[in-house]
Write a protein that holds these residues in place. Structure first.
Motif, mmCIF file in Angstrom:
data_model
loop_
_atom_site.group_PDB
_atom_site.id
_atom_site.type_symbol
_atom_site.label_atom_id
_atom_site.label_comp_id
_atom_site.label_asym_id
_atom_site.label_seq_id
_atom_site.Cartn_x
_atom_site.Cartn_y
_atom_site.Cartn_z
ATOM 1 N N ILE A 49 0.865 -1.182 0.000
ATOM 2 C CA ILE A 49 0.000 0.000 0.000
ATOM 3 C C ILE A 49 0.897 1.226 0.000
ATOM 4 N N GLY A 50 0.778 2.051 -1.026
ATOM 5 C CA GLY A 50 1.664 3.189 -1.202
ATOM 6 C C GLY A 50 1.191 4.449 -0.508
ATOM 7 N N LEU A 51 2.135 5.366 -0.362
ATOM 8 C CA LEU A 51 1.867 6.672 0.232
ATOM 9 C C LEU A 51 2.316 7.745 -0.750
ATOM 10 N N ARG A 52 1.383 8.637 -1.102
ATOM 11 C CA ARG A 52 1.718 9.764 -1.975
ATOM 12 C C ARG A 52 2.158 10.930 -1.092
ATOM 13 N N GLN A 78 -2.146 -1.906 -5.603
ATOM 14 C CA GLN A 78 -3.343 -1.305 -6.192
ATOM 15 C C GLN A 78 -3.774 -0.030 -5.486
ATOM 16 N N PHE A 79 -3.288 0.178 -4.271
ATOM 17 C CA PHE A 79 -3.753 1.313 -3.476
ATOM 18 C C PHE A 79 -2.620 2.273 -3.154
ATOM 19 N N VAL A 80 -2.924 3.562 -3.303
ATOM 20 C CA VAL A 80 -2.007 4.626 -2.916
ATOM 21 C C VAL A 80 -2.847 5.678 -2.198
ATOM 22 N N PHE A 81 -2.399 6.065 -1.015
ATOM 23 C CA PHE A 81 -3.132 7.039 -0.211
ATOM 24 C C PHE A 81 -2.214 8.193 0.167
ATOM 25 N N ASN A 82 -2.827 9.263 0.654
ATOM 26 C CA ASN A 82 -2.018 10.393 1.096
ATOM 27 C C ASN A 82 -2.013 10.541 2.617
ATOM 28 N N THR A 83 -2.550 9.532 3.323
ATOM 29 C CA THR A 83 -2.467 9.536 4.784
ATOM 30 C C THR A 83 -2.049 8.158 5.284
ATOM 31 N N ILE A 84 -1.291 8.165 6.358
ATOM 32 C CA ILE A 84 -0.832 6.919 6.963
ATOM 33 C C ILE A 84 -2.001 6.151 7.562
ATOM 34 N N THR A 85 -2.984 6.876 8.073
ATOM 35 C CA THR A 85 -4.156 6.227 8.664
ATOM 36 C C THR A 85 -4.891 5.372 7.639
ATOM 37 N N MET A 86 -5.043 5.875 6.431
ATOM 38 C CA MET A 86 -5.708 5.094 5.373
ATOM 39 C C MET A 86 -4.879 3.862 5.008
ATOM 40 N N MET A 87 -3.571 4.006 4.975
ATOM 41 C CA MET A 87 -2.702 2.856 4.695
ATOM 42 C C MET A 87 -2.911 1.779 5.752
ATOM 43 N N LEU A 88 -2.912 2.192 7.014
ATOM 44 C CA LEU A 88 -3.103 1.247 8.112
ATOM 45 C C LEU A 88 -4.466 0.579 8.026
ATOM 46 N N ASN A 89 -5.499 1.348 7.738
ATOM 47 C CA ASN A 89 -6.849 0.778 7.617
ATOM 48 C C ASN A 89 -6.944 -0.242 6.486
ATOM 49 N N MET A 90 -6.304 0.028 5.369
ATOM 50 C CA MET A 90 -6.329 -0.916 4.248
ATOM 51 C C MET A 90 -5.565 -2.191 4.596
ATOM 52 N N SER A 91 -4.475 -2.036 5.318
ATOM 53 C CA SER A 91 -3.733 -3.213 5.745
ATOM 54 C C SER A 91 -4.571 -4.029 6.728
ATOM 55 N N VAL A 100 4.257 1.751 8.187
ATOM 56 C CA VAL A 100 3.679 2.786 9.043
ATOM 57 C C VAL A 100 4.526 2.973 10.299
ATOM 58 N N PRO A 101 4.360 4.090 10.996
ATOM 59 C CA PRO A 101 5.073 4.245 12.266
ATOM 60 C C PRO A 101 4.721 3.123 13.236
ATOM 61 N N GLU A 102 5.744 2.593 13.871
ATOM 62 C CA GLU A 102 5.582 1.478 14.802
ATOM 63 C C GLU A 102 4.538 1.769 15.874
ATOM 64 N N ASP A 103 4.507 2.993 16.377
ATOM 65 C CA ASP A 103 3.549 3.345 17.422
ATOM 66 C C ASP A 103 2.105 3.151 16.982
ATOM 67 N N LEU A 104 1.803 3.430 15.701
ATOM 68 C CA LEU A 104 0.437 3.263 15.209
ATOM 69 C C LEU A 104 0.045 1.793 15.076
#
Length: 161
Positions: A49-52, A78-91, A100-104
């Motif tokens: 999951i990518g981050l823009r 297939q997925f690219v987001f501009n927030t880390i929260t969305m990346m975490l949710n997709m995972s 993602v940051p380890e703390d999250l």
């Protein structure tokens, strides 16, 4: 604000947060048919999951380091987001691996919703910094803001007292 302390010409960087570690995570169900990557190069066989990056519009490359060797991996998915929260949710939804940051991710890993991989490759990265031009005279209000945001390593300060 940006990660790291690489300062562009005529800019000043002020640390506003501590160094932190990243975590590469996926759900147990995601790994079941694919297995777990053993090295960062194995990520090419996985859906990531990518981050823009908001400033440049480019894609974030995942940084890794081990034994003095550093590498940055461009991941596909297939997925690219501009927030880390969305990346975490997709995972968490089982749709791929997130960096993602380890703390999250910590609570999700502890509760078994996510599995961490490549942890030996995830070295601490330089924390957040506030950047501003050096060629302008800052206003008193801006100087106060910078001083209030400046990160102070509280553990080091208290251990010296």
């Amino acid at each position: 604000m940006r990660l790291g302390e690489q300062v562009a010409k005529d800019m000043i960087a002020v640390r506003i947060g501590p160094d932190f570690r990243q975590a590469v995570v996926g759900t147990p169900a995601y790994f079941k048919p694919r297995g777990r990557p053993q090295t960062p190069h194995d990520l090419s066989e996985h859906t990531c999951i990518g981050l823009r990056l908001p400033a440049s519009g480019g894609l974030y490359t995942w940084p890794f380091a081990k034994g003095g060797r550093e590498l940055k991996v461009r991941v596909d998915g297939q997925f690219v987001f501009n927030t880390i929260t969305m990346m975490l949710n997709m995972s968490l939804a089982g749709l791929g691996l997130a960096h993602v940051p380890e703390d999250l991710a910590r609570i999700h890993i502890a509760e078994g919703r996510l599995v961490r991989v490549l942890s030996e490759w995830c070295s601490p990265i330089s924390g957040y910094h506030l950047y501003y031009p050096s060629r302008r005279q800052p206003t008193p209000a801006f100087v106060l803001l910078v001083e209030a945001m400046r990160y102070r390593d509280r553990l080091r300060a208290t251990s010296k007292s």
